[in-house]
Write an enzyme that holds these catalytic residues in place. Structure first.
Site, PDB file in Angstrom:
ATOM      1  N   ALA A 118       6.554 -31.518   8.666  1.00 45.18           N
ATOM      2  CA  ALA A 118       6.007 -30.236   8.203  1.00 45.18           C
ATOM      3  C   ALA A 118       4.703 -30.515   7.471  1.00 45.18           C
ATOM      4  CB  ALA A 118       6.988 -29.548   7.259  1.00 45.18           C
ATOM      5  N   LYS A 119       3.904 -29.495   7.289  1.00 41.41           N
ATOM      6  CA  LYS A 119       2.730 -29.606   6.405  1.00 41.41           C
ATOM      7  C   LYS A 119       2.327 -28.198   6.036  1.00 41.41           C
ATOM      8  CE  LYS A 119       0.289 -33.161   5.762  1.00 41.41           C
ATOM      9  NZ  LYS A 119       0.442 -34.273   4.848  1.00 41.41           N
ATOM     10  N   GLY A 120       1.836 -28.052   4.821  1.00 38.66           N
ATOM     11  CA  GLY A 120       1.400 -26.730   4.409  1.00 38.66           C
ATOM     12  C   GLY A 120       0.186 -26.819   3.525  1.00 38.66           C
ATOM     13  N   ASP A 159      -0.025 -33.447  -1.891  1.00 43.26           N
ATOM     14  CA  ASP A 159      -0.995 -33.776  -0.854  1.00 43.26           C
ATOM     15  C   ASP A 159      -2.360 -33.582  -1.511  1.00 43.26           C
ATOM     16  OD1 ASP A 159      -0.508 -33.929   2.416  1.00 43.26           O
ATOM     17  OD2 ASP A 159      -2.527 -33.282   1.922  1.00 43.26           O
TER      18      ASP A 159
END
Ligand code: NAD
Length: 430
Positions: A118-120, A159
């Protein structure tokens, strides 16, 4: 000049990641030619499972309200809950989140972690926000994403533009709404609320472990091996200090302002890291000053690009003087540079295994949280060593067993084979 208070200004320093989705897709296509993967599974992996877009209203210090856009891309959950960072940056796009989520899927699979990618990100300039504004934004973000994250669903992490404090606020807001303290909803927290010892050093430690193993694979000794490291931050400095401790000669390091070089080896402990004193590499009087471009072409045994993406390109790959490249940063080598280095027989150990110590210790953090039992730093280091060796050996077996397979291809083969097998075993629910 008045400080920049706009929350969503133009992307300024990560243009290199704009094309991350097309790179991730072309890497998947390349790997799919090497693995027997069901066409339906492959088509599935070309797309994210879900992408959430939420609007996040939050109050500025002057009482006005801004509304930021946030994304959470969840790529593939066949092997477990989604896992990946949450960035605050004005240049965040949906496509970038999807591409980075795909990378996390491959990274978790090659490390054999029970997670999917996942990444947001929030489209916001974190430098334009006060601490109180960042806290309000983060708490509201946790609320907007509450139904799609969780220890069994999707576990964000720090991040670009976020760190342990944002994770602490996110965890607190989520826990308040759930009515119970839920440390496993995010990783990268301060240890006092369920963060893991050794998380910060982990990506650099894995870079050092992989460098040691790669030299051994080519019957080269780590003792006295010369190493140049671009970027002296979390990844680069931890890798450089560990390699120095293990007997390598770190002859060059750099930060964004430039580098230093001593062919006899630098006193690496005398050079402050980005976290200890930002951009101070050239201020300590160690070695001779060189540019970042010169560092990349030094005649050394190992080059570790550990700063930013796309630094090894078609323009300089011919001049790389290292015998081995170990990718500390995400995506430091362009596809063209990869080809040139391959033709020149310079092995490139890819990011998705080399810096995977970060997500691996995040997995350890999650395990500690859901078991309500913390591990010592020694245990974290031992378990990381075990996981890294297992992943390394799986990739090395692919390289050994085939003619002309690059380390990047071999790493993707391992990841894609595991994903394809998991999809096959679970089957398709019609
Ligand atoms: P950091 O901010 O701690 O350090 C970055 C270092 O690179 C600093 O010394 C900075 O001065 C230098 N730098 C920045 N731009 C540069 C340029 N153009 N040329 C030369 N040096 C430059 O960052 P970090 O956490 O060490 O991350 C470095 C890379 O590793 C990034 O690509 C990041 O995505 C990747 N990465 C980080 C982690 C992590 O958990 N920290 C995990 C996996 C991958």
């Amino acid at each position: 000049m008045a400080p920049d208070r706009s929350i969503a200004t133009r992307r300024d320093d990560v243009g290199s990641e704009d094309d991350v989705l097309s790179t991730a897709l072309s890497q998947l296509e390349r790997a799919s030619a090497l693995v027997d993967v069901d066409p339906t599974t492959l088509e599935r992996l070309r797309h994210p499972s879900r992408v959430h877009r939420v609007m996040v209203p939050f109050e500025r210090d002057d009482g006005s309200v801004e509304i930021a856009t946030a994304y959470r891309a969840q790529h593939d959950g066949v092997r477990g809950p989604f896992k990946g960072g949450m960035r605050y940056h004005p240049g965040v796009t949906e496509a970038e989140c999807i591409g980075l989520a795909m990378w996390m899927t491959w990274k978790c699979a090659v490390m054999d972690l029970p997670f999917g990618g996942a990444k947001g990100g929030v489209v916001v300039n974190p430098k334009a926000l006060s601490e109180a504004e960042t806290e309000r934004l983060t708490r509201r973000l946790a609320q907007e994403l509450r139904t799609v994250v969780g220890p069994e669903h999707d576990i964000p992490a720090p991040d670009m533009g976020t760190g342990s404090q944002e994770m602490a606020w996110f965890m607190d807001a989520y826990s308040m709404q759930q009515g119970e303290t839920t440390p496993g909803v995010v990783t990268g927290k301060p240890p006092v609320i369920g963060g893991s010892y050794g998380r910060e050093e982990a990506p650099g430690r894995s870079v050092a472990i992989v460098t040691r193993e790669a030299l051994d694979f080519y019957d080269r000794s780590l003792e006295g091996a010369t190493v140049a490291v671009q970027g002296f931050g979390s990844v680069g400095a931890n890798a450089a200090r560990l390699l120095d401790e293990w007997g390598a000669d770190v002859v060059a390091v750099s930060d964004v302002t430039g580098g230093v070089y001593d062919p006899d080896g630098l006193d690496i402990s005398a050079i402050p890291t980005h976290q200890e004193e930002p951009e101070a590499v050239t201020r300590q009087g160690e070695g001779d000053e060189i540019s970042n471009d010169e560092l990349l072409t030094l005649d050394v045994d190992v080059l570790v690009p550990a700063a930013v993406g796309n630094v090894l390109t078609a323009d300089n790959a011919d001049e790389v003087g290292a015998d081995l490249v170990v990718e500390g940063a995400n995506g430091p080598t362009t596809a063209e540079a990869d080809e040139i280095l391959d033709e020149r027989d310079v092995p490139v150990i890819p990011d998705i295994i080399a810096n995977a110590g970060g997500v691996t210790v995040s997995y350890f953090e999650w395990l500690q949280d859901i078991n309500r039992r913390s591990w010592s730093l020694e245990r974290v280091r031992e378990e990381l060593e075990t996981e890294m060796l297992a992943a390394w050996n799986a990739v090395a077996r692919e390289v050994d067993g085939a003619d002309d397979l690059t380390w990047r291809d071999a790493t993707y083969v391992v990841a894609l084979s595991r994903l394809a097998a998991a999809h096959d075993a679970r089957g398709l629910w019609p």
